[in-house]
Design a protein around this motif. Sequence first.
Motif, PDB file in Angstrom:
ATOM      1  N   PHE A 142       0.823  -1.214   0.000  1.00 26.53           N
ATOM      2  CA  PHE A 142       0.000   0.000   0.000  1.00 26.53           C
ATOM      3  C   PHE A 142       0.855   1.262   0.000  1.00 26.53           C
ATOM      4  N   ARG A 143       2.122   1.124   0.387  1.00 29.14           N
ATOM      5  CA  ARG A 143       3.076   2.234   0.358  1.00 29.14           C
ATOM      6  C   ARG A 143       2.594   3.456   1.139  1.00 29.14           C
ATOM      7  N   PHE A 144       2.073   3.206   2.332  1.00 28.31           N
ATOM      8  CA  PHE A 144       1.695   4.312   3.191  1.00 28.31           C
ATOM      9  C   PHE A 144       2.959   5.067   3.620  1.00 28.31           C
ATOM     10  N   ASP A 145       2.798   6.335   3.901  1.00 32.33           N
ATOM     11  CA  ASP A 145       3.905   7.150   4.379  1.00 32.33           C
ATOM     12  C   ASP A 145       4.488   6.543   5.659  1.00 32.33           C
ATOM     13  N   ASP A 146       5.813   6.646   5.808  1.00 32.15           N
ATOM     14  CA  ASP A 146       6.460   6.086   7.000  1.00 32.15           C
ATOM     15  C   ASP A 146       5.873   6.637   8.289  1.00 32.15           C
ATOM     16  N   ALA A 147       5.392   7.865   8.259  1.00 31.30           N
ATOM     17  CA  ALA A 147       4.818   8.473   9.463  1.00 31.30           C
ATOM     18  C   ALA A 147       3.434   7.925   9.778  1.00 31.30           C
ATOM     19  N   LEU A 148       2.767   7.318   8.793  1.00 30.60           N
ATOM     20  CA  LEU A 148       1.383   6.867   8.958  1.00 30.60           C
ATOM     21  C   LEU A 148       1.233   5.354   9.029  1.00 30.60           C
ATOM     22  N   VAL A 149       2.186   4.605   8.471  1.00 24.98           N
ATOM     23  CA  VAL A 149       1.981   3.168   8.290  1.00 24.98           C
ATOM     24  C   VAL A 149       1.769   2.441   9.618  1.00 24.98           C
ATOM     25  N   LEU A 150       2.518   2.810  10.650  1.00 26.48           N
ATOM     26  CA  LEU A 150       2.349   2.143  11.943  1.00 26.48           C
ATOM     27  C   LEU A 150       0.998   2.484  12.570  1.00 26.48           C
ATOM     28  N   GLY A 151       0.538   3.725  12.375  1.00 25.33           N
ATOM     29  CA  GLY A 151      -0.796   4.093  12.839  1.00 25.33           C
ATOM     30  C   GLY A 151      -1.873   3.326  12.102  1.00 25.33           C
ATOM     31  N   CYS A 152      -1.681   3.116  10.798  1.00 28.99           N
ATOM     32  CA  CYS A 152      -2.636   2.306  10.021  1.00 28.99           C
ATOM     33  C   CYS A 152      -2.705   0.883  10.566  1.00 28.99           C
ATOM     34  N   CYS A 153      -1.544   0.309  10.902  1.00 33.65           N
ATOM     35  CA  CYS A 153      -1.509  -1.053  11.445  1.00 33.65           C
ATOM     36  C   CYS A 153      -2.187  -1.122  12.812  1.00 33.65           C
ATOM     37  N   ALA A 154      -1.968  -0.110  13.631  1.00 32.36           N
ATOM     38  CA  ALA A 154      -2.632  -0.069  14.938  1.00 32.36           C
ATOM     39  C   ALA A 154      -4.138   0.014  14.766  1.00 32.36           C
ATOM     40  N   GLY A 155      -4.599   0.815  13.799  1.00 35.27           N
ATOM     41  CA  GLY A 155      -6.030   0.924  13.551  1.00 35.27           C
ATOM     42  C   GLY A 155      -6.615  -0.366  13.032  1.00 35.27           C
ATOM     43  N   ALA A 156      -5.923  -1.008  12.078  1.00 33.25           N
ATOM     44  CA  ALA A 156      -6.419  -2.270  11.525  1.00 33.25           C
ATOM     45  C   ALA A 156      -6.468  -3.356  12.582  1.00 33.25           C
ATOM     46  N   GLY A 157      -5.601  -3.249  13.594  1.00 35.32           N
ATOM     47  CA  GLY A 157      -5.623  -4.201  14.697  1.00 35.32           C
ATOM     48  C   GLY A 157      -6.457  -3.742  15.871  1.00 35.32           C
ATOM     49  N   THR A 158      -7.169  -2.617  15.712  1.00 35.10           N
ATOM     50  CA  THR A 158      -8.022  -2.015  16.750  1.00 35.10           C
ATOM     51  C   THR A 158      -7.296  -1.908  18.090  1.00 35.10           C
ATOM     52  N   SER A 159      -6.032  -1.513  18.032  1.00 36.78           N
ATOM     53  CA  SER A 159      -5.225  -1.415  19.244  1.00 36.78           C
ATOM     54  C   SER A 159      -4.972   0.048  19.571  1.00 36.78           C
ATOM     55  N   THR A 160      -5.844   0.628  20.379  1.00 35.90           N
ATOM     56  CA  THR A 160      -5.705   2.023  20.767  1.00 35.90           C
ATOM     57  C   THR A 160      -4.463   2.252  21.620  1.00 35.90           C
ATOM     58  N   ALA A 161      -4.131   1.275  22.464  1.00 29.43           N
ATOM     59  CA  ALA A 161      -2.945   1.411  23.309  1.00 29.43           C
ATOM     60  C   ALA A 161      -1.690   1.540  22.455  1.00 29.43           C
ATOM     61  N   THR A 162      -1.648   0.829  21.332  1.00 36.15           N
ATOM     62  CA  THR A 162      -0.495   0.917  20.435  1.00 36.15           C
ATOM     63  C   THR A 162      -0.350   2.330  19.883  1.00 36.15           C
ATOM     64  N   LEU A 163      -1.467   2.933  19.505  1.00 34.42           N
ATOM     65  CA  LEU A 163      -1.412   4.294  18.979  1.00 34.42           C
ATOM     66  C   LEU A 163      -0.844   5.252  20.013  1.00 34.42           C
ATOM     67  N   GLY A 164      -1.237   5.085  21.266  1.00 41.14           N
ATOM     68  CA  GLY A 164      -0.713   5.943  22.320  1.00 41.14           C
ATOM     69  C   GLY A 164       0.805   5.835  22.450  1.00 41.14           C
ATOM     70  N   LEU A 165       1.333   4.610  22.372  1.00 37.39           N
ATOM     71  CA  LEU A 165       2.774   4.422  22.470  1.00 37.39           C
ATOM     72  C   LEU A 165       3.494   4.991  21.240  1.00 37.39           C
ATOM     73  N   LEU A 166       2.858   4.854  20.058  1.00 38.28           N
ATOM     74  CA  LEU A 166       3.453   5.419  18.846  1.00 38.28           C
ATOM     75  C   LEU A 166       3.551   6.937  18.945  1.00 38.28           C
ATOM     76  N   ALA A 167       2.491   7.569  19.435  1.00 44.58           N
ATOM     77  CA  ALA A 167       2.497   9.026  19.581  1.00 44.58           C
ATOM     78  C   ALA A 167       3.569   9.470  20.571  1.00 44.58           C
ATOM     79  N   ASP A 168       3.725   8.715  21.663  1.00 47.08           N
ATOM     80  CA  ASP A 168       4.767   9.055  22.642  1.00 47.08           C
ATOM     81  C   ASP A 168       6.159   8.889  22.034  1.00 47.08           C
ATOM     82  N   ARG A 169       6.340   7.815  21.283  1.00 47.85           N
ATOM     83  CA  ARG A 169       7.659   7.539  20.695  1.00 47.85           C
ATOM     84  C   ARG A 169       8.010   8.572  19.626  1.00 47.85           C
ATOM     85  N   ALA A 170       6.999   8.991  18.878  1.00 46.65           N
ATOM     86  CA  ALA A 170       7.240   9.961  17.805  1.00 46.65           C
ATOM     87  C   ALA A 170       7.282  11.380  18.315  1.00 46.65           C
TER      88      ALA A 170
END
Length: 560
Positions: free
Chosen positions: A501-529
């Motif tokens: 799908f070639r999502f932007d590097d800044a978005l691809v991990l967020g897309c994966c967190a959404g597809a896995g319905t893992s809100t906690a993952t998104l929180g950690l990604l935002a903290d890391r970024a």
Amino acid sequence: MWDWFVTTLRDHPAIALFLTVALAYPLGTFKYRGISLGTVATTLLVGILVGQLHIQISHNVAIVFFLLFLFAIGYRVGPQFVRGVAQDGAMQALFAVVVCAVTLATAYGVARLAGYSIGYGAGLFAGAATASSALGLSTTAIQALGMPPDETRSMVGALSTAFAMTYIFGTIGPILIISQIGPWLLRIDLAAACRAYEKRMGGTSHGSGTSWHHYVLRTYRLGEASSLVGQTVGEIEAGPGRSRCFFDQIRRAGQVIDATEATELKTGDVVSVAGSRSGLRALFATGTEEVEDLELLAVPVAGVDVVVTKRAFDGKTLTELAHMAPTHGIFLTRIRRGATGEDIPILPQTTIHRGDILTVVGQPQRIRASIGAIGRADFSDDQTDVSAMFFMIAAGALIGVPAIIVGGVPLTLSIAGGVLFAGIAAGWQRSVFPTFGNVPPAVIWFMNVVGLNLFIGVIGITAGPSFVAGVQQVGASLFLWGMLVTTVPTVFALLIGKYVFRFDDALVLGCCAGAGTSTATLGLLADRAGSQVPALGYTIPYAISNTLLTIGGIVIVTLL
């Protein structure tokens, strides 16, 4: 005393149910380094423990709470679900569909390979995907198979056992894989990728804020050497390359007047201006003196949440909105989007969608003038359209009742599936026509959290007696198979998100967190970024996956 307590719980199972949730909820909310077991898993485990006392609770109690929970899910994801399918989120929506299909296929293949029954296979899918709602639909589908009551109870018990054994890694696995292993696997420096994305979207190197976000109100006296003297307010505010600023009032010859676009500035004027600190410093760098005019500074400033409903704002960037008349004199401080109300970064090229909630500040009269053009003020936080809500639940349930028999297997949307889609329709309708079916966020939260936990509590208490036997029957192998069902789709999502799908590097991990319905993952990604940019890839996949994984509870039972 103990005998009296047990007898009381058996005679009054409602007490056992409330006690289960009361004990489980604080355990589920406890976090260690940002990781939590979750209230669903702890409620199920405590329910199974309480169920060892052989307490009987009618399934009709569970289904009422479950339908409220499903409607809440649909209502929350409705706007993003419809937009993702029909409009600009098509690629993110397709990505979520593919990931959900791989999750279902992996669970089905593992269940067949391991020789699991329908109950264990469906529980494996729901737990490994952390799809609590799928557990309910699988339960409903199993009960609709027409098996003898004892066999049905045994299968539902197996379903709960498999869910409890696989849910723990299903929760923790995506967090570790996406937020820790994902950047290494995809060779992404997440913080750098987010900074680069913000720069491309018109942000600064200091973070995701813009002049929409960091604003102050200052008063300045114009001297003869000021380049602003002789210019009109409108010319200054619309100056090319100038940071967003607005003139409010002018003190001239001892009198205070309103600053209109046609007002020409004169030497000696004291002006009150709102804008970013850096923008005001640049604008009033020469020929001016900052003064403290308390009357001009005493401007009442209101903050209001505005829901975007107008087509004129849908799909526009913040840069485009900044030059539209309705936004004149107001400042944007927050954007929330999607089912979980994730904060979206405020960047010049950030696109606004219908259903987004904008928090704006400014003078009350200017906010009032802008609300009608943007959408509606989100003041309705205490009034629920109870009639519309329950009518939609009833209508959705009626739609889900009919079944088609194919090869001796009843194929049906089910009452639960019908209510889910009724919630989606109601949520989308509400975002477009704000006078219809208001259900405040607090009520949605209550239906979502309390409805689900009470439903899971009933399942756990009912399945308690068969849980120990189930664990003895399948052993640790079920936990290991669950790890496989969690890991394979998550790693697959990372790889296809990056390379297919070639999502932007800044978005691809967020897309994966959404597809896995893992809100906690998104929180950690935002903290890391150190940025909210990953949330731009989260909302649409989350809405699609939340819906499809729920329906997967019926599909897995049908396949098995």
